[in-house]
Scaffold this active site. Sequence first.
Site, mmCIF file in Angstrom:
data_model
loop_
_atom_site.group_PDB
_atom_site.id
_atom_site.type_symbol
_atom_site.label_atom_id
_atom_site.label_comp_id
_atom_site.label_asym_id
_atom_site.label_seq_id
_atom_site.Cartn_x
_atom_site.Cartn_y
_atom_site.Cartn_z
ATOM 1 N N GLY A 45 -0.480 2.437 3.212
ATOM 2 C CA GLY A 45 0.919 2.036 3.318
ATOM 3 C C GLY A 45 1.790 3.109 2.697
ATOM 4 N N GLN A 50 9.109 6.819 -1.070
ATOM 5 C CA GLN A 50 7.984 7.651 -1.531
ATOM 6 C C GLN A 50 7.998 9.057 -0.952
ATOM 7 O OE1 GLN A 50 4.896 4.442 -0.661
ATOM 8 N NE2 GLN A 50 4.100 5.398 -2.507
ATOM 9 N N CYS A 92 -1.256 3.128 -5.957
ATOM 10 C CA CYS A 92 -0.047 3.539 -5.253
ATOM 11 C C CYS A 92 -0.065 5.059 -5.121
ATOM 12 C CB CYS A 92 1.184 3.091 -6.049
ATOM 13 S SG CYS A 92 2.741 3.606 -5.309
ATOM 14 N N LEU A 93 0.284 5.565 -3.940
ATOM 15 C CA LEU A 93 0.281 7.019 -3.732
ATOM 16 C C LEU A 93 1.235 7.729 -4.696
ATOM 17 C CD1 LEU A 93 0.243 7.204 0.179
ATOM 18 C CD2 LEU A 93 -1.675 7.567 -1.387
ATOM 19 N N HIS A 134 3.534 -5.034 -1.535
ATOM 20 C CA HIS A 134 3.621 -3.739 -2.222
ATOM 21 C C HIS A 134 4.730 -2.878 -1.603
ATOM 22 C CE1 HIS A 134 1.529 -0.270 -4.380
ATOM 23 N NE2 HIS A 134 2.336 0.372 -3.542
ATOM 24 N N GLU A 135 4.776 -2.819 -0.260
ATOM 25 C CA GLU A 135 5.763 -1.966 0.403
ATOM 26 C C GLU A 135 7.180 -2.548 0.298
ATOM 27 O OE1 GLU A 135 4.744 0.925 0.932
ATOM 28 O OE2 GLU A 135 2.624 0.421 0.845
ATOM 29 N N HIS A 138 8.530 -1.704 -2.985
ATOM 30 C CA HIS A 138 9.027 -0.317 -3.029
ATOM 31 C C HIS A 138 10.488 -0.241 -2.579
ATOM 32 C CE1 HIS A 138 6.011 2.563 -4.189
ATOM 33 N NE2 HIS A 138 5.105 2.098 -3.365
HETATM 34 ZN ZN LIG Z 1 3.082 2.296 -3.522
#
Ligand SMILES: [Zn+2]
Length: 169
Positions: A45, A50, A92-93, A134-135, A138
Amino acid sequence: MIYSIVKFGDPVLEKPAAPVTVFDDELKKLVDDMFESMYEARGVGLAAPQIGLSKRLAVIDVTFKEDPNAKLVLANPEILHTEGKHRQPEGCLSIPEFREPVTRASKVTVRAQDINGQWFEKTGEDLLARAFLHETDHLNGKLYISHISALKRDLIKRKIRKLIKAGEW
Ligand SMILES: [Zn+2]
């Protein structure tokens, strides 16, 4: 085009993103680039903040390229319904190298616009439910570490500050 991923510490990750209002070819290109960037970073995701863009836009593929039909674009998503509970390590990236167990709803219904601006609703379970939450978090300027204990969160932040100082973040 592959974007580099913005890491924790950048204020763009902690502010609410602006709604997507124009659904044109430029947005399609951006979405393609977001999928490409997500796969490159080995994520399932990716939200626009991000890559440094404060837009309410996210892409998800919990099958990681296995099922082309699993590719999802969420523009302006809202969580409509949640149920159940599921505890799993989450990462998380934008916070690479760290993972912590997070309790999330196990079944989530999201309402969002697709790449053409059409509204749709979709219900996901387990990993997909987690990705919806999660997204969407963000896009509201919220990171998964806000769902863990303050003690663990402070520990992670302290380690990140050290990495930043060492030029390794
Ligand atoms: Zn994330």
